[in-house]
Design a protein around this motif. Sequence first.
Motif, mmCIF file in Angstrom:
data_model
loop_
_atom_site.group_PDB
_atom_site.id
_atom_site.type_symbol
_atom_site.label_atom_id
_atom_site.label_comp_id
_atom_site.label_asym_id
_atom_site.label_seq_id
_atom_site.Cartn_x
_atom_site.Cartn_y
_atom_site.Cartn_z
ATOM 1 N N ASN A 1 0.852 -1.191 0.000
ATOM 2 C CA ASN A 1 0.000 0.000 0.000
ATOM 3 C C ASN A 1 0.889 1.242 0.000
ATOM 4 O OD1 ASN A 1 -1.677 2.107 0.524
ATOM 5 N ND2 ASN A 1 -2.786 1.102 2.181
ATOM 6 N N PRO A 2 0.801 2.033 -1.073
ATOM 7 C CA PRO A 2 1.736 3.158 -1.213
ATOM 8 C C PRO A 2 1.528 4.249 -0.166
ATOM 9 C CG PRO A 2 0.039 3.241 -2.904
ATOM 10 C CD PRO A 2 -0.130 1.936 -2.201
ATOM 11 N N LEU A 3 0.380 4.265 0.480
ATOM 12 C CA LEU A 3 0.076 5.365 1.389
ATOM 13 C C LEU A 3 0.299 4.990 2.856
ATOM 14 C CD1 LEU A 3 -3.175 6.822 -0.190
ATOM 15 C CD2 LEU A 3 -0.800 7.190 -0.807
ATOM 16 N N MET A 4 0.796 3.793 3.103
ATOM 17 C CA MET A 4 0.926 3.362 4.490
ATOM 18 C C MET A 4 2.388 3.071 4.772
ATOM 19 S SD MET A 4 -1.170 0.254 6.252
ATOM 20 C CE MET A 4 -2.815 0.830 6.517
ATOM 21 N N ARG A 5 2.821 3.460 5.956
ATOM 22 C CA ARG A 5 4.212 3.181 6.314
ATOM 23 C C ARG A 5 4.446 1.682 6.374
ATOM 24 N NH1 ARG A 5 6.443 8.055 7.886
ATOM 25 N NH2 ARG A 5 4.859 9.550 8.554
ATOM 26 N N ARG B 1 9.710 3.268 9.341
ATOM 27 C CA ARG B 1 8.996 4.537 9.180
ATOM 28 C C ARG B 1 8.844 4.936 7.717
ATOM 29 N NH1 ARG B 1 6.375 6.777 12.423
ATOM 30 N NH2 ARG B 1 6.967 8.850 11.708
ATOM 31 N N TYR C 1 7.903 4.909 3.641
ATOM 32 C CA TYR C 1 6.819 4.522 2.734
ATOM 33 C C TYR C 1 7.419 3.637 1.646
ATOM 34 C CZ TYR C 1 3.758 7.950 4.864
ATOM 35 O OH TYR C 1 2.972 8.641 5.751
ATOM 36 N N HIS D 1 7.501 3.613 -1.518
ATOM 37 C CA HIS D 1 8.193 4.171 -2.672
ATOM 38 C C HIS D 1 9.608 4.618 -2.320
ATOM 39 C CE1 HIS D 1 6.945 7.966 -0.807
ATOM 40 N NE2 HIS D 1 7.916 8.521 -1.493
ATOM 41 N N GLU D 2 9.891 4.694 -1.034
ATOM 42 C CA GLU D 2 11.224 5.131 -0.633
ATOM 43 C C GLU D 2 12.216 3.975 -0.601
ATOM 44 O OE1 GLU D 2 9.683 8.832 2.157
ATOM 45 O OE2 GLU D 2 9.943 6.850 3.028
#
Lengths: 331, 505, 293, 598
Positions: free
Chosen positions: D108-112, D153, D155, D157-158
């Motif tokens: 999920n791209p929006l969740m840590r 911590r 996301y 995409h990082e």
Amino acid sequence: MSTAAVSSAAPRKGADVTMTVLRRIGVFALTVWVASLVVFTLLNVLPGDMARAQLGMNATDADVASFRAEHGLDRPLPVQYFDWITGFLTGDMGISYSSRAPVAPQVFDALQVSLILVGAGILIAVLIALPLGTLAAVRQNKPDGVLLSAVSQAGIAIPNFLAGLLLISIFAVGLGWMPSGGWTAPAEGFGDFLRQLALPALALGLVRGAILSRYTRAAVLDVMRDDFMRTARAKGLMPGAALRRHGLRNALVPVVTVTSVEFSALVIGAVVIETVFVIPGLGSLLMRAVDNRDLIQVQGIVMCVVVLVLLVNLLVDITRTLIDPRLRSAR
Amino acid sequence: MRTPHRHGLAAALAVAALGLTACSAGSEDGADDAGPAQDASVSIGLAAVPANLDYTTSGGAAIFEALLGNVYEGLVQLDEHGEVEPLLAESWEISEDGTEYSFTLREDVTFHDGTPFDAEIVQFSLERLDEWTANTPDNLAAIDQVEVDSPTEVTVVLSEPDYDALYWLAGPLGTMFAPDSVDDLASEANGTGPFTFESYENAVQMDLARHEDYWGEPAGVADASLVYYEDAAAAANALRTGGVDAILRAEAYDQVESFEEEDEFDVVIGDTQAVAVLAMSNDHEELSDPEVREAISLAIDKEAVLAAATTGHGTILGGPSVPTDSYYQDYSEERPHDPEAAEELLEQAGVEDLSLRFTLPNRPYAEAIAQVVQDDLGEIGISVDLETQEFPAVWVEQTMTNQDYDLTVVSHVEPRNMINYDDPDYYWGYDSEEAAEHFAEARAATDDADYASAMEAAADQVVQDAPGVWLYNSPNIVISRDGVEGLPEDDLGVGMNLSGISVDH
Amino acid sequence: MSQLRDAQAELESAEQTQPRRRCAGGGLILTGGILVGTVVLMALVSLVWTPQDPTATSAVDRLQGPSAEHRLGTDGLGRDIASMLLAGAQIPLLVGLVAVVISLVIGVPFGIAAAITDRGAGIWMMRWNDIVQAFPPLLLAIILAAVWGGSTATAMVALGIGASPGVARVVRSGTLQVLSQEYALAARAAGRGPLHLALRHVLPNIRGILIVQATVGFAIAVLAEAALSFLGLGTPPPTPSWGRMLQEGQSLLQVEPLLVLWPGAAIAITILGFNLLGDGLRDRFDPRMEVRR
Amino acid sequence: MNDADAHSSAGLLEISGLEIGTSSTRLVHGVDLQIGRGERVGLIGESGSGKSLTLLAAMGLLPENLKVSGSVRLDGEGELLGASERRMASVRGSRMSMVFQEPMTALNPLMRVGEQIAEIIRLHQGVKGQPLQTQVLELLDSVKVPDPARAERAYPHELSGGQRQRIVLAMAMANQPDLLLADEPTTALDVTVQKQVLELMGDQVRQAGSSLLFITHDLGVVASICDRVLIMRHGRIVESGPLQTVFSDPQHPYTRGLLAASALETDQQTGRLMTVGAVGQEGRQQGGPGQSGLGQTGPQQEQTGPQQEQAGPASGAAPHEVSSEEPQTFDQAAIFNQTDAEPLLAVREVRRTYGRAGLFGGGRQVQALRGVSFDVRAGQRFGIVGESGCGKSTLLRILTGLDEATSGSVEVSGQEILGKKERQLRWLREAVQIVFQDPMGSLDPRMRIEDVVAEPLRGASREERRSRVEALLEEVGLPRRAADRCPHEFSGGQRQRIAIARALITRPKILMADEAVSALDVSVRAQVLNLLDDLVRDYDLTMLFVSHDLQVVRHACDTVAVMNAGQIVECGPADVLFAQPQHSYTASLLESIPRVAG
């Protein structure tokens, strides 16, 4: 496919968010400036003689000349533009040709009214669209989902002024539950304010809600096809929980984006609704200014609407940045 | 503050009548049972929107309709029959040659801001007429100077006799202004009338409040709000849903019937000074031919026009005067609807394939008239292109001022607008020596009979030359909810006096 | 991007064998097509025939109920409502058509050019596009009506220009999609210039998006035309148009509601038709790409 | 049979008679499959074989529009097919977990990341607060994510693809499941990363005592992690058995072909690659996108490729010295493969920097190429290998004039091509042609094949065009009438042949191939490589072949350059370089290659 080597993005969020926001604001300022040029250019190619139109047929040439001098219409256009835009930035939009009063207070009063109306409209639209759109997506092949879809399709097809007329005819004139129009500022009587706000906000919100619910449905359907939703299910989440925990926030990103488009549609929808419900908002002011060929007022109103739309775009952009961490470190 | 008085129904009606004439007699008697509430307020729906408050420089009747007689007052006013009667002047005398009018002023009058009203004020106000750009200041062009004889005596000197002068003084042109107030006429109104001006939210609402120290009979309501609805249906809806207590000058003709059927509403149909006239440009080659104009007159079905524009309310006209004019003559049978005759006339005139540009104000009545006219003229082979123009701005500029039109239609609400046939520069473009002579005679008249007969002669001439087609005199429709009394029933082309209104709880 | 997911591939290969994609959105297209077809037919028929002259007024016949002579009754000027409804289809369709054509003529080259020069001028082009998009079509129409007076022509031009940024945006993203494909690279490697790319590769491949966009644009234009006419800034009298009928009918809403309901229904049906058609075409051309203006 | 059977006796998952289909087509035909406790089973098949559907059916995650019948039993849970959603949910993630192919989209791209891992633990173990936090960090540590505290911590995409796949693995193993299902978990990863992830997965499964069902198309990958394999084709299992047995003594012809093709074995007599083209002609209807029909069984193609009997060594170029540089930093890049004679292609100090200063600052710069210099002589087959992001594709695009270099010089036949206007590059467009990776994307779906192939051709008459297109189509092994068809009517391999035909229509001197066989199924890959081989010889082409796949490059090229981080680190004759890698990076690359014969 191979891509260029990207240095692994270090998560330095705070700085990224601030930078992104600052950059957006810079672009916004630039955009507003260009937009002001467009507005000014558009409205200063008006044919005909403003002065004569305002003064009526008994005006002498001297009257016309003094009117032009008084309103600065005898100066070169660049000077007029400069004066107008610097004035605009300090909240001075000039003196209305027809009411002879400063434009800005009228526009700001009307703006407040319109914003309340549009805000209520968006609220209703969102309250309708999010649950119904999600439901329509989740139950897309079930009868109720199809029915919801059909209802929203029908809702989109009804022009908002028609909805307004029908609401007046049914709830105001027919049943007498609500006033047929008019406006009371919330400070002057909150009950009256709500009663008068109800129908126009509904007329705006119902139709926009129908449209927004289609977008919501599409976004949720899209998200339900995403891989991470399958991951969520594979983790052992029930479909509903997976949607709640992982799907909705992701679906919100396109919905928020669409809201910016919807906002400008709502503002312009409010123009029509305000005439139907006799609400002293920007729309009514604009229509009257157009009727009166009150160029300076039209100019102020249009600029306000445009700034508003751009501002909402900016806010939506920033909101998306906050919702979606991917956008924070975007190039 | 005075204690609330209670009146019987009869008394209420009496007050209402008195209020209408706004005569100075006190009527503080008859205090008993349920009746009009002294602290009541009334809200009235109107259609025409004041652009601002300054009717000396802004056109449109809406401004002085709201303010004249309520906030502002003049030396004289019109009674309900259109006769001139005293107001701020207690009496007057006219010199033999009709060039000097000597007024004796009331003594106890002050403006709302406290400025005392005296002869200096009269001089200031009437000599300021050359600064007016709106509301036909030329009608009082005859005024040469104003002489202050004493604080309560003033003489208005005319350069030539004008029998109409008093009449015009009873209208907006005769308004008395306080010298200190004229700088912000557009946003403030300081007069001597029964109401003080409270506020005006542009195009939305104007609030007036009873002036407790009024020199005459105080207003029947404590507050009066004028609520503006540009759309007739919206005004009617507001009345139905309790948004307003009454609508004046109602244009929702289609709804009159349904209001009449309902007990809770009263409908009164009064008179106006308005003449809906189809003007034909004299500059147009074919239209300058009297036979063509005659043909057009014959081709138009005025019954149909009236039905379309006002659903049949009002009086069909054939000439430039209205029934309330003292010089009114019924010309409606002059050129009855006769398409065949019209066609023949056109043939005689040798006109074929005539195509006309019809500019019209963007008002429902005008659009209705235009479409009927277009249809009627189509029947006799004249093709008409309609061009809607925003009213007033564009229409006034393009059609009226630049006189760029072939046909146009407008309802002239200003009283005695027939005298504009004496002005060759007016957009009607009518220029007739014979008529001009009659108009001159009328101005020079010294009694009503002379005046009326001269005007009748002028009207005859104008009708004969047919510079336009006079369609109808629209009615003044007043719809009010039960319990609202004393509304001005007739539109005399001056202010609508609201001081006589009373509201029953 | 091109990583195939196996299950997806397996599914798609299954879908390929049965021409499911071909008939995707079939029901929507059919329903929408019938509605739009009806409206178009109304407009076409009214060009050559209407029961009565739709502009013929008749004082004695005003506000009549349905009769043999006037199937749907008459309006406040005694005109035949059925005839006006038929003829009233012309203006919305004309406005829709011209506005859509204008928006495509401006938006498509603009969007393609912005995509092809993506890095340099393209960015500024899209900024400009954003600015134009801040002028909602209806606002633009009101401004133009203030400048030139309200007319069908100004409405068409304003709505067309107002819709063009949306088109440009969609076209740009579609073009970027196409340009990122290897066949576009291959064409460039073959020495083909931007014009060839635009005409031979981009246009044919964004055809679907364009058709969908045009259909949706049509619905929006019809709606906007009605709103403009309602505000008195659209088609002037006597030309019959549904928006005008609504505006003229609203004062009679309490007296004769059908005067509002008939044109209202006609507008709603037209918009519904175009929207259904657009949804159906979207399903057919690109099942993944949902409503995204 | 040995201990593989002992495992299966303690059955954990038992699938029998599994059939999956849409309303009209059956996709999986009666699959039977047993997995014992602690057993690691590989399910091998090419795209479209039905292996992923089988896996999804076991998890109960099939798309709703598919019909499924048969039986899926998990020890201790009983029948799972048709079990309630609630029961399945309690099994998923706790007793059965899954790792997906695409690490980019599986999270999920929006969740840590930490929260996503915590979720699955909380869900099944009910742990909360600090203990949960600790457990998450431990898990992150156990999958060898560097700096777990930071990763927790972050996301998705990082993180890089490999790190994400570790996260997915951590999630899957969080509750020590009895069975781990892995669906092509390493296909999207680079070889070196793939190796690490595979090892990690093996360790994790072993430690937890879990069973593994591993799906892949890559036989080498299976060999490194599984002890039993099943070969699946067209919805059926065609062969199964212990890894050693199946790989060393395949019974089914399809298996034999597959093995030969994936190892890029050459025929002893012809020197050509072994293909499975001749095997198993029972193929189904030819497919469209997403399916590369095995064995070229399209209706318009009965024969497979032009089987000319041309023998000869794979490399026709003269041998030369290795010039590899050991140190990691280069002050000035050396010129690789330098020649005294005039090279056909001379690349000097080519640099490419991406990124721009944003409108309001904030642009980021990426150095894709950091000074690349090499020569290619006429007739050479020059291979460039490297992992994703090493700059090899960028280089190729610069060489074909599709991208501009930031600095440097590229001469083709002695003529500079950098910094020239398109008009001045006409000659280059004819002299250099390129074949791309993606058989879906490289042909415009809206064009007829004739137009596709003839696109580079200018100024030819209609007849000439047509005849040249037809001639070329025949040469690449397609019928003449294919010219009138559209791309979607062809399989992946056929499309790649069409792309090759297009590249040859101008009779170029240099043919560039950008991962030209990477997207193809192994069976098709061999055929296309053979075709390229033939054409390079027939047309006297000089070839630049870019790939991430060392095996392929080794086969297709005579000279190989290895790229890493925008630079060439080693270059030399293919045989020598593969046998004795000088540079540590080359060595690690070679080590990472999964091998069938392990």
